[in-house]
Design a protein around this motif. Structure first.
Motif, mmCIF file in Angstrom:
data_model
loop_
_atom_site.group_PDB
_atom_site.id
_atom_site.type_symbol
_atom_site.label_atom_id
_atom_site.label_comp_id
_atom_site.label_asym_id
_atom_site.label_seq_id
_atom_site.Cartn_x
_atom_site.Cartn_y
_atom_site.Cartn_z
ATOM 1 N N ASN A 194 0.825 -1.208 0.000
ATOM 2 C CA ASN A 194 0.000 0.000 0.000
ATOM 3 C C ASN A 194 0.860 1.260 0.000
ATOM 4 O O ASN A 194 0.573 2.216 -0.730
ATOM 5 C CB ASN A 194 -0.949 0.014 1.199
ATOM 6 C CG ASN A 194 -2.118 -0.922 1.036
ATOM 7 O OD1 ASN A 194 -2.509 -1.276 -0.068
ATOM 8 N ND2 ASN A 194 -2.689 -1.356 2.150
ATOM 9 N N LEU A 195 1.909 1.266 0.807
ATOM 10 C CA LEU A 195 2.803 2.434 0.839
ATOM 11 C C LEU A 195 3.453 2.681 -0.519
ATOM 12 O O LEU A 195 3.449 3.812 -1.019
ATOM 13 C CB LEU A 195 3.899 2.236 1.900
ATOM 14 C CG LEU A 195 3.538 2.602 3.317
ATOM 15 C CD1 LEU A 195 4.640 2.138 4.271
ATOM 16 C CD2 LEU A 195 3.325 4.087 3.448
ATOM 17 N N ILE A 196 4.027 1.643 -1.096
ATOM 18 C CA ILE A 196 4.692 1.802 -2.396
ATOM 19 C C ILE A 196 3.692 2.285 -3.441
ATOM 20 O O ILE A 196 3.988 3.184 -4.222
ATOM 21 C CB ILE A 196 5.360 0.482 -2.838
ATOM 22 C CG1 ILE A 196 6.599 0.253 -2.005
ATOM 23 C CG2 ILE A 196 5.642 0.461 -4.315
ATOM 24 C CD1 ILE A 196 7.829 -0.203 -2.725
ATOM 25 N N THR A 197 2.506 1.692 -3.444
ATOM 26 C CA THR A 197 1.489 2.072 -4.420
ATOM 27 C C THR A 197 1.058 3.515 -4.223
ATOM 28 O O THR A 197 0.984 4.288 -5.187
ATOM 29 C CB THR A 197 0.275 1.120 -4.326
ATOM 30 O OG1 THR A 197 0.730 -0.222 -4.538
ATOM 31 C CG2 THR A 197 -0.772 1.465 -5.361
ATOM 32 N N HIS A 198 0.793 3.916 -2.994
ATOM 33 C CA HIS A 198 0.355 5.294 -2.731
ATOM 34 C C HIS A 198 1.449 6.303 -3.051
ATOM 35 O O HIS A 198 1.164 7.372 -3.603
ATOM 36 C CB HIS A 198 -0.119 5.442 -1.292
ATOM 37 C CG HIS A 198 -1.449 4.816 -1.032
ATOM 38 N ND1 HIS A 198 -2.640 5.352 -1.466
ATOM 39 C CD2 HIS A 198 -1.789 3.671 -0.406
ATOM 40 C CE1 HIS A 198 -3.639 4.579 -1.110
ATOM 41 N NE2 HIS A 198 -3.143 3.540 -0.473
ATOM 42 N N ILE A 199 2.677 5.975 -2.741
ATOM 43 C CA ILE A 199 3.786 6.884 -3.074
ATOM 44 C C ILE A 199 3.909 7.020 -4.588
ATOM 45 O O ILE A 199 4.075 8.122 -5.116
ATOM 46 C CB ILE A 199 5.107 6.397 -2.429
ATOM 47 C CG1 ILE A 199 5.032 6.566 -0.909
ATOM 48 C CG2 ILE A 199 6.295 7.176 -3.001
ATOM 49 C CD1 ILE A 199 6.152 5.879 -0.146
ATOM 50 N N ALA A 200 3.798 5.902 -5.308
ATOM 51 C CA ALA A 200 3.872 5.950 -6.775
ATOM 52 C C ALA A 200 2.740 6.796 -7.351
ATOM 53 O O ALA A 200 2.953 7.594 -8.268
ATOM 54 C CB ALA A 200 3.829 4.535 -7.358
#
Length: 126
Positions: free
Chosen positions: A87-93
């Motif tokens: 979720n973090l990686i996706t939201h940052i992207a």
């Protein structure tokens, strides 16, 4: 969601409504395992998911983002589980893509005041 012949499907409504619909659609087709597999250099099982990830993560330095998350984990003295990590990686992207497209990053005001006081915010800001 609106379907128009020869145009396709698009989402109409407020920013919050669009996010809610996209999140609902994504949660039905994309699993944590697919994201985690893709991020770690392999291909997801679904061809559709691979296409979505190729678009989402194009021009995104996943190694750099991963390093930031690992650093945050150290400072917070905790390790994110696979779902939180994805979720973090996706939201940052998504935030990076929005900035690249000169779009605003929207956060409801009621959450902002609460977030400013957290240890996580201070680490994220740094």
């Amino acid at each position: 969601m609106i379907r128009k012949p020869r145009v396709g499907i698009y989402i109409d409504g407020s920013e919050e409504d669009k996010r809610r619909v996209l999140k609902k659609l994504a949660s039905k087709t994309i699993g944590t395992k697919d994201i985690y597999t893709y991020i770690n250099g392999n291909r997801a099982l679904s061809k559709i998911n691979n296409l979505q990830f190729d678009v989402l993560f194009s021009n995104i330095d996943l190694d750099y983002i991963n390093g930031l998350i690992v650093s945050a984990e150290r400072e917070l003295d905790r390790e994110f589980d696979d779902e939180a990590y994805c979720n973090l990686i996706t939201h940052i992207a998504i935030m990076i893509k929005r900035i690249q497209l000169n779009k605003n990053i929207y956060l409801p005001e009621m959450y902002f005041e609460t977030i400013l006081k957290t240890k996580e915010y201070k680490i994220t800001k740094k």
